[in-house]
Structure formats: C-alpha cells, structure tokens
Design a protein around this motif. Sequence first.
Motif, PDB file in Angstrom:
ATOM      1  N   LEU A  73       0.836  -1.204   0.000  1.00 23.24           N
ATOM      2  CA  LEU A  73       0.000   0.000   0.000  1.00 23.24           C
ATOM      3  C   LEU A  73       0.867   1.249   0.000  1.00 23.24           C
ATOM      4  N   HIS A  74       1.963   1.206   0.745  1.00 21.13           N
ATOM      5  CA  HIS A  74       2.890   2.338   0.753  1.00 21.13           C
ATOM      6  C   HIS A  74       3.457   2.587  -0.635  1.00 21.13           C
ATOM      7  N   THR A  75       3.824   1.510  -1.320  1.00 17.06           N
ATOM      8  CA  THR A  75       4.352   1.628  -2.682  1.00 17.06           C
ATOM      9  C   THR A  75       3.302   2.213  -3.622  1.00 17.06           C
ATOM     10  N   PHE A  80       0.963   6.872  -6.638  1.00 22.75           N
ATOM     11  CA  PHE A  80      -0.140   7.799  -6.855  1.00 22.75           C
ATOM     12  C   PHE A  80       0.321   9.249  -6.687  1.00 22.75           C
ATOM     13  N   LEU A  81       1.144   9.483  -5.675  1.00 25.42           N
ATOM     14  CA  LEU A  81       1.611  10.843  -5.391  1.00 25.42           C
ATOM     15  C   LEU A  81       2.732  11.284  -6.326  1.00 25.42           C
ATOM     16  N   GLY A  82       3.326  10.311  -7.007  1.00 19.17           N
ATOM     17  CA  GLY A  82       4.418  10.650  -7.911  1.00 19.17           C
ATOM     18  C   GLY A  82       5.711  10.967  -7.196  1.00 19.17           C
TER      19      GLY A  82
END
Length: 318
Positions: A73-75, A80-82
Amino acid sequence: MTTSLKRDRYTPYISFSRQEWAERSGDALLQLQDYDLEQLHGMNEPLTQEEITQVYLPLAHLLNLYVKSSQQLHTATSSFLGSQTLKVPYIIGIAGSVAVGKSTTARVLQKLLQAWPDHPRVDLVTTDGFLYPNKTLEANNIMNRKGFPESYDIKRLVHFLADVKSGKERVAAPLYSHLEYDVLPGQLQWIEQPDVVIVEGVNVLQVRPRQQQKDPAVFVSDFFDFSIYVDASEKDIRKWYISRFESLRATAFQNPDSFFHRYAHLSDTATVELATQIWNDINKPNLEQNIAPTRYRASLILEKGHHHFVQSIKLRKT
C-alpha cells in the motif's frame, strides 16, 4: 473449520480451535532452537516447540501477510503521489493481565517476524517505561495503583507512538527496571525506523472516558495496525501470579538491590498469603475494571487454558 465459520457467522470474530489454527501456518517453515525457547519464555510459564509451531507460527504468518500488504500500500501511495513517501513502521499492540504471558507472546513474535526477509527489523517496546517514576506515584498517593491507567504517562506514550508512526528517524522510549521496580532515569531505548514495532503492556487497549479529556481524544491503540489480547480465566491468572511470586521470592528477591528484597525471607505460607493479597487488592481490580473490558477491542484474542497454553483463537473479521 467450516463449523467454526458457521457458528460465528454473525459475530465480529472467527473462532478457531488450536488444531484449526495450526493448519494455517502456510508455507512458513521457521523454527526456534531449544536455546531460543529458554531465552523467550517467562518465569513459571512453559513454552514448547509445539506451542511455537501450532500457535505462534500461524500468527506470525498472518502478520507477515498484513505487513507485506501494508508495504505494498505504501508503494501504491507513492506511485499515486508521484514521489517516494516516508515508510512508517507497522505497529502491533499486545495487551493482557499481569502474569498472563503477554511478554512471552511479544518476544516470540519478535523472534519469528524478524526471520522474514520482508521486515527483518522488528523492535519490541514495553509500556513499563512509561509508568510515572515511583516518587511521582508516591507524591500523588497512587503507588498502590501502579499498573492502573492513571499510573502511566499516557501523554508521553502517545507522543512516542505518534513520532514512530510519522517515520521520525530516531525516537526514544524510557526504560524500566523490574529489579528496582522503577523507571531508570536517563536510560533510553532508541527506535530507529524499524519495519515493525511491537508494543506490549497491560493497558495498551485502554480508552479514557471522554469527559476526562481536555484535548481531543487520542488513544494509544489509535496507532496500532494490529492488536492482540492474551486471555485466560481470572482463577488461572491468579494461580500463575502466585506461582511466579513464589519463584521470584527464591530468586530475584534475594538480590539486596531488589525493591522486593524485604520479602526474600518470608516463609512459603507467608509468601502465598502476601501474593494473594496483592492480587486481590491490586491486580484483580485492575484486570476486572480496566484490562478485561478491552478484550474485544483487539484484532485477535489468544485464549489460554489452565495449563498456560493457547487452546483457541478469535480473529476479528475484516
């Protein structure tokens, strides 16, 4: 397994017998050597390779899956945030009565979890270090309530967990000496961005009444990704506590530096009477009023029988 699932269909938990649970170790083949067992179990608390294999290995396997999912999930979030966001530790809380064996559970899980390559750095923190010093307890006339929620510096514990969960590089936890029965001034345990942190203590699932809160309500358990409650009947825990007190009288209490050295020369009968009184006056009320009511806040409950071994498990549905 089908029977358990059907029986618990409309409850928050799935119940497993020990045999059903033992079948869920997956492909995990981790083992602990005999010398490890001696280092891991508590006083007067049996720990066998069978207990490791049938109870703790499946639990460690489940936790490994949860930690890996958290890392994935962290990855995904970073993608998503780039940008690469700061990875934070997965925090496991372990609660239960004095003498129930939660410290052994914590040590065994630490040993097993750090054997997986996905999260080799596993730190263990006990909340004993967050007790107020004895001089503070005495000044507030609550020395006889040591272990009750009001005897802990909850604000400091919450700040510690907030720092850990924010990914801070180095976070300090105070240390406690069971020999001196007090917090050790100036002595600290440093937590440096581990993969997993296990937090063990009698009241880690406790919540304070909202009317006592001056600030927004933040609880210790708010920082847990997974929580475990080690459970047993009050009668059995009382028996284990008295047995441990007898053993300590013959060992640790003999040390002149021990806070309890005054009890070193008690007779066997007087030792049992004193341990029973301490249980009835302090530990039993704390268990009944503060600890046991938090049982069903846990993600998983380990239910022990009179022999001190886990006989059944309840896992919260997700």
